[in-house]
Design an enzyme around this catalytic site. Structure first.
Site, PDB file in Angstrom:
ATOM      1  N   CYS A 104       0.833  -1.205   0.000  1.00  0.00           N
ATOM      2  CA  CYS A 104       0.000   0.000   0.000  1.00  0.00           C
ATOM      3  C   CYS A 104       0.872   1.262   0.000  1.00  0.00           C
ATOM      4  O   CYS A 104       1.526   1.548  -0.981  1.00  0.00           O
ATOM      5  CB  CYS A 104      -0.983  -0.065   1.174  1.00  0.00           C
ATOM      6  SG  CYS A 104      -2.340   1.084   1.013  1.00  0.00           S
ATOM      7  N   HIS A 163      -3.726  -5.410   0.856  1.00  0.00           N
ATOM      8  CA  HIS A 163      -3.056  -5.817   2.099  1.00  0.00           C
ATOM      9  C   HIS A 163      -3.003  -7.345   2.216  1.00  0.00           C
ATOM     10  O   HIS A 163      -3.972  -7.951   2.666  1.00  0.00           O
ATOM     11  CB  HIS A 163      -3.783  -5.217   3.307  1.00  0.00           C
ATOM     12  CG  HIS A 163      -3.565  -3.749   3.429  1.00  0.00           C
ATOM     13  ND1 HIS A 163      -2.507  -3.203   4.112  1.00  0.00           N
ATOM     14  CD2 HIS A 163      -4.240  -2.705   2.896  1.00  0.00           C
ATOM     15  CE1 HIS A 163      -2.548  -1.890   4.024  1.00  0.00           C
ATOM     16  NE2 HIS A 163      -3.593  -1.564   3.286  1.00  0.00           N
ATOM     17  N   GLU A 218      -1.476  -9.008   4.327  1.00  0.00           N
ATOM     18  CA  GLU A 218      -1.293  -9.428   5.720  1.00  0.00           C
ATOM     19  C   GLU A 218      -2.603  -9.641   6.472  1.00  0.00           C
ATOM     20  O   GLU A 218      -2.611 -10.258   7.535  1.00  0.00           O
ATOM     21  CB  GLU A 218      -0.413  -8.410   6.476  1.00  0.00           C
ATOM     22  CG  GLU A 218      -1.037  -7.032   6.730  1.00  0.00           C
ATOM     23  CD  GLU A 218      -0.912  -6.059   5.556  1.00  0.00           C
ATOM     24  OE1 GLU A 218      -0.806  -6.523   4.411  1.00  0.00           O
ATOM     25  OE2 GLU A 218      -0.939  -4.837   5.786  1.00  0.00           O
ATOM     26  N   SER A 272       4.285 -14.723  38.596  1.00  0.00           N
ATOM     27  CA  SER A 272       2.929 -14.374  39.034  1.00  0.00           C
ATOM     28  C   SER A 272       1.951 -15.498  38.752  1.00  0.00           C
ATOM     29  O   SER A 272       0.834 -15.496  39.249  1.00  0.00           O
ATOM     30  CB  SER A 272       2.470 -13.111  38.293  1.00  0.00           C
ATOM     31  OG  SER A 272       2.224 -13.435  36.932  1.00  0.00           O
ATOM     32  N   GLY A 273       2.372 -16.469  37.925  1.00  0.00           N
ATOM     33  CA  GLY A 273       1.439 -17.521  37.539  1.00  0.00           C
ATOM     34  C   GLY A 273       0.735 -17.194  36.240  1.00  0.00           C
ATOM     35  O   GLY A 273       0.020 -18.010  35.678  1.00  0.00           O
ATOM     36  N   GLY A 274       0.943 -15.970  35.736  1.00  0.00           N
ATOM     37  CA  GLY A 274       0.418 -15.595  34.424  1.00  0.00           C
ATOM     38  C   GLY A 274       1.251 -16.257  33.335  1.00  0.00           C
ATOM     39  O   GLY A 274       2.304 -16.839  33.617  1.00  0.00           O
ATOM     40  N   VAL A 275       0.771 -16.153  32.095  1.00  0.00           N
ATOM     41  CA  VAL A 275       1.445 -16.848  30.994  1.00  0.00           C
ATOM     42  C   VAL A 275       2.907 -16.393  30.849  1.00  0.00           C
ATOM     43  O   VAL A 275       3.822 -17.218  30.825  1.00  0.00           O
ATOM     44  CB  VAL A 275       0.702 -16.602  29.653  1.00  0.00           C
ATOM     45  CG1 VAL A 275       1.367 -17.376  28.526  1.00  0.00           C
ATOM     46  CG2 VAL A 275      -0.748 -16.998  29.774  1.00  0.00           C
ATOM     47  N   ASP A 276       3.112 -15.074  30.768  1.00  0.00           N
ATOM     48  CA  ASP A 276       4.455 -14.572  30.441  1.00  0.00           C
ATOM     49  C   ASP A 276       5.491 -14.941  31.501  1.00  0.00           C
ATOM     50  O   ASP A 276       6.553 -15.466  31.192  1.00  0.00           O
ATOM     51  CB  ASP A 276       4.439 -13.046  30.267  1.00  0.00           C
ATOM     52  CG  ASP A 276       3.419 -12.619  29.246  1.00  0.00           C
ATOM     53  OD1 ASP A 276       3.014 -13.471  28.439  1.00  0.00           O
ATOM     54  OD2 ASP A 276       3.013 -11.441  29.256  1.00  0.00           O
ATOM     55  N   SER A 277       5.176 -14.659  32.766  1.00  0.00           N
ATOM     56  CA  SER A 277       6.187 -14.919  33.798  1.00  0.00           C
ATOM     57  C   SER A 277       6.388 -16.419  33.988  1.00  0.00           C
ATOM     58  O   SER A 277       7.474 -16.869  34.342  1.00  0.00           O
ATOM     59  CB  SER A 277       5.819 -14.234  35.111  1.00  0.00           C
ATOM     60  OG  SER A 277       4.723 -14.854  35.719  1.00  0.00           O
ATOM     61  N   SER A 278       5.357 -17.228  33.733  1.00  0.00           N
ATOM     62  CA  SER A 278       5.505 -18.683  33.860  1.00  0.00           C
ATOM     63  C   SER A 278       6.425 -19.224  32.783  1.00  0.00           C
ATOM     64  O   SER A 278       7.353 -19.987  33.054  1.00  0.00           O
ATOM     65  CB  SER A 278       4.146 -19.382  33.732  1.00  0.00           C
ATOM     66  OG  SER A 278       3.291 -18.948  34.757  1.00  0.00           O
TER      67      SER A 278
END
Ligand code: XMP
Length: 509
Positions: free
Chosen positions: A78, A165, A167, A219-225
């Site tokens: 584009c 586009h 994508e 923390s038990g969240g996805v990222d920190s786990s």
């Protein structure tokens, strides 16, 4: 690797997603990155994004023209196509009327970018400008009814442009076009996988850390786990994980973290019981920003104390993700205003003079989930809905007390259990209960009640930036409301939130 030059298109991250889905590593750079900065990353191909700007306007955002002499394949999308045309001696005009939506595209040449595609296919257009005169040595390789030059290429160099586009999902053949650009034209190899990522990151972590110790806030969240398990694989017991039970967690959270990380992964996990400390600090506070600030600061204080007890720590691991890192370019300038002060573990490194380890910083959220799966984390963790750093404090509106937190925890547990049982959990971006700061009159048996109201929130979203409420079927909502009112003492009314973001936000505070 591939470089994507970002001209502020709302779709730039989608381009990166498509490239990575093809198992090719890519990075996004701001549109004005110098050619020397691009060269130093040794890209094998370059993609120029779309933009809300127009090349027909004075002072439009421009790229370093040197990119066209790098000798690597280039795909302009584009605005990227317009910029290519203009820079290389063609002409771009404003159409006066915007072309927007699904458009049939006719491919004239199908030996490179459109190899293996049918002569006509559906594309997604969103543009007001068009290439009115081709640059020298370019040829048209596709057109649409309203756009005679809907795709072009240089006759001998590997420089391409598409008006549509590829994508977005509304261009169903988009992934094939990226495949052709990456493999057929640029001769890249599809070797960027989670297994290769883990191997490379583990080596880099070990090299950087040496014999030192690393701490991470789990923390038990996805990222920190995911972060902690990756680091644990690389460092073993030299990784010390600190989990702070601040009393603002969901039902069963602490037990789940202990079971998963201490028992299953046998990690060096320190659980700090700080419930009373947080409740004391939050006592009487009702202003949302004050709550967030207190929680962030208290967290840092506890973390510092515990790290000091461990001693001899040189590094802190953080779960920074790629979207946090990408310099969001504003092609029109102007500041963005702060809506909420987000709390992650921000503020720690400066205060503690620790080196940072951020192995997830080039990954998108769904790639972190894939990485978690590859590392053997249970679906219960990798598939979890996002949870804010300040926890239930921003879902208990008004004053935070143990009693009110317990009411919310129970209601939330029922809500989540019911949507899981009805197979709705994975279709929802985020679902949770909120305790409102009002009481209403009800009737139980023959008696009048005057109790709390629980609001249920469930939203669909791609990245949390915008969101729409999820249309959970009414019978299921009815069952959830019934259970909450019957089983949670102190609640006599349940309401369902049907607002979208914007103008509302996902969380209430
Ligand atoms: P809002 O409420 O701004 O939320 O629409 C967007 C997304 O961000 C999450 N959120 C947070 N995440 N720390 C976090 O790590 C925070 O302080 C925080 N506040 C909101 C929210 O749950 C949603 O997914």
């Amino acid at each position: 690797m591939v470089i994507i030059l970002d001209f502020g298109s709302q779709y730039t991250q989608l381009i990166a997603r498509r490239v990575r889905e093809a198992k090719v590593y890519c990075e996004i750079l701001p549109y004005n990155a110098r050619v020397s900065a691009i060269k130093s990353r040794h890209p094998q191909a370059l993609i120029i994004s779309g933009s809300p700007a127009s090349v027909s306007e004075e002072g439009h955002p421009d790229c370093d023209p040197g990119i066209f002499s790098l000798g690597i394949p280039i795909l302009g999308i584009c605005y990227g196509m317009h910029l290519t045309a203009k820079t290389l001696g063609g002409e771009v005009k404003s159409a006066g009327k915007r072309e927007y939506g699904r458009t049939i595209f006719a491919a004239k040449k199908r030996n490179d970018l459109f190899f293996g595609l049918p002569p006509r296919f559906t594309t997604w257009m969103s543009h007001g400008d068009y290439v009115s005169r081709m640059p020298p040595d370019f040829e048209v390789i596709g057109s649409s009814n309203n756009c005679p030059v809907a795709a072009f290429r240089h006759k001998s160099k590997k420089i391409f442009g598409v008006q549509f586009h590829p994508e977005v999902s509304h261009t169903p053949k988009g992934p094939d076009i990226f495949h052709n650009f990456l493999f057929r034209i640029s001769h890249l190899s599809p070797n960027w996988t989670m297994a290769s990522f883990i191997k490379k990151e583990k080596e880099e972590i070990c090299k950087k850390v040496g014999d030192e110790q690393v701490i991470s806030a789990l923390s038990g969240g996805v990222d920190s786990s995911v972060l902690s398990v990756l680091l644990h694989e690389a460092l073993g017991d030299r990784l010390r994980c600190i989990f702070v039970d601040n009393g603002l967690l969901r039902a069963g959270e602490r037990e789940m973290v202990e079971k998963t990380f201490r028992k299953h992964f046998r990690m060096n996990l320190l659980v700090v019981d700080a419930q009373k400390r947080f409740l004391k600090k939050l006592s009487g506070v009702i202003d949302p920003e004050k709550k967030r600030k207190i929680i962030g600061e208290e967290f840092i204080r506890i973390f510092e104390e515990e790290a000091r007890k461990i001693g001899q720590v040189r590094y802190l691991a953080q779960g920074t993700l790629y979207p946090d890192l990408i310099e969001s370019v504003s092609v029109f300038g102007g500041p963005t205003s702060r809506i909420k002060s987000h709390h992650n573990v921000g503020g720690l490194p400066e205060k503690m003079e620790l080196g940072l380890i951020e192995p997830l910083k080039y990954l998108f959220k769904d790639e972190v989930r894939l990485l978690g799966k590859e590392l053997g984390l249970p679906e219960e963790i990798t598939g979890r809905h996002p949870f804010p750093g300040p926890g239930l404090a921003v879902r208990v509106l008004g004053e935070i007390t143990k009693t009110r937190l317990d009411i919310l925890r129970k209601a939330d547990e029922i809500f989540i259990a019911e949507i899981r049982a009805a197979n709705w959990y994975d279709r929802i971006w985020q679902a949770f209960a909120v305790l409102l700061p009002v009481k209403t009159v009800g009737v139980m048996g023959d008696a009048r009640t005057y109790e709390n109201v629980i609001a249920l929130r469930a939203v669909c979203s791609v990245d949390g930036m915008t969101a729409d409420y999820t249309a959970i079927p009414h019978p299921l909502l009815g069952r959830i409301a019934n259970r909450i009112i019957n089983e949670v003492k102190g609640v006599n009314r349940v309401v369902y939130d049907i607002s979208s973001k914007p103008p509302a936000t996902i969380e209430y505070e």
